[in-house]
Design a protein around this motif. Structure first.
Motif, mmCIF file in Angstrom:
data_model
loop_
_atom_site.group_PDB
_atom_site.id
_atom_site.type_symbol
_atom_site.label_atom_id
_atom_site.label_comp_id
_atom_site.label_asym_id
_atom_site.label_seq_id
_atom_site.Cartn_x
_atom_site.Cartn_y
_atom_site.Cartn_z
ATOM 1 N N GLY A 1 0.836 -1.197 0.000
ATOM 2 C CA GLY A 1 0.000 0.000 0.000
ATOM 3 C C GLY A 1 0.871 1.247 0.000
ATOM 4 N N THR A 2 0.766 2.031 1.054
ATOM 5 C CA THR A 2 1.561 3.263 1.159
ATOM 6 C C THR A 2 2.868 3.031 1.892
ATOM 7 O OG1 THR A 2 0.397 3.862 3.209
ATOM 8 C CG2 THR A 2 -0.482 4.719 1.121
ATOM 9 N N GLY A 3 3.044 1.858 2.469
ATOM 10 C CA GLY A 3 4.259 1.579 3.228
ATOM 11 C C GLY A 3 4.985 0.355 2.692
ATOM 12 N N THR A 4 5.796 -0.220 3.558
ATOM 13 C CA THR A 4 6.544 -1.432 3.190
ATOM 14 C C THR A 4 6.426 -2.457 4.300
ATOM 15 O OG1 THR A 4 8.606 -0.587 4.157
ATOM 16 C CG2 THR A 4 8.213 -0.112 1.821
ATOM 17 N N MET A 5 6.705 -3.693 3.961
ATOM 18 C CA MET A 5 6.676 -4.772 4.938
ATOM 19 C C MET A 5 7.639 -5.858 4.490
ATOM 20 S SD MET A 5 3.134 -6.775 3.981
ATOM 21 C CE MET A 5 3.579 -8.177 5.003
#
Length: 202
Positions: free
Chosen positions: A124-128
């Motif tokens: 989405g708007t971030g990372t993982m």
């Protein structure tokens, strides 16, 4: 070449291969050459295929093979050839241990290559942190490697090191299998030293 001398050559070859495998497994704990949290390390690395399988378990057969050339124990009739025959026979057991250890490393490496690395991916708007390659398709689709944002060059790091472990494991298995044949020949025919009691004419 006597069977003991040939076994020594195999032992000399196995030692550096075992060291390379241990080093590769250690480097896999540093994805992309950088330290990360333990939960971000690919699970197959924790199986210690290179350290345990192609490393520690390979050291024992390598040392046994190295010592066969100088084995002078007397097994029967006071003749060293019989002792050497027994030593060559026992080397088959250690060769079997080597095959199992290398086979374990090969299996772990194959699974790791198929699953791909764990790396940081967009979410989405971030990372993982995730394992974006679960079916091995990334091997034929290099453009998909861009899914791994961090660590840098993570896919090539993972693929290169596990490929080395896979190749080294296959070589180790082949060398240990050769020693099984060599050990059988040495046990049946002696180490180019004649039969039991041959040295005293009986």
């Amino acid at each position: 070449m006597c069977s003991g001398g040939f076994a020594k050559c195999l032992g000399i070859t196995l030692m550096p291969l075992a060291i390379v495998c241990v080093l590769c497994n250690i480097l896999l704990f540093f994805p992309g050459g950088k330290p990360v949290d333990s939960e971000h390390i690919t699970v197959e690395v924790w199986y210690f295929g290179g350290i345990l399988g192609s490393g520690v378990l390979m050291i024992f057969p390598a040392l046994v093979f190295l010592g066969l050339k100088n084995n002078d124990c007397c097994g029967c009739c006071g003749n060293e050839s019989c002792g050497r025959r027994f030593a060559m026979l026992s080397s088959i057991l250690f060769a079997g241990v080597g095959v199992l250890g290398a086979g374990y490393s090969v299996i772990v490496s194959s699974v790791a290559i198929n699953h791909g690395p764990m790396c940081e991916v967009r979410n989405g708007t971030g990372t993982m942190w995730d394992t974006p390659f679960s079916n091995g398709d990334y091997l034929s689709n290099k453009s998909s490697w861009d899914e791994c944002i961090k660590p840098d060059n993570m896919v090539s790091w993972h693929l290169s090191l596990f490929s080395v472990l896979l190749i080294m494991g296959l070589i180790q298995m082949a060398l240990c299998a050769v020693q099984v044949v060599n050990g059988l020949l040495g046990a049946l025919c002696g180490d180019c030293c004649g039969c039991c009691g041959g040295s005293d004419g009986n």
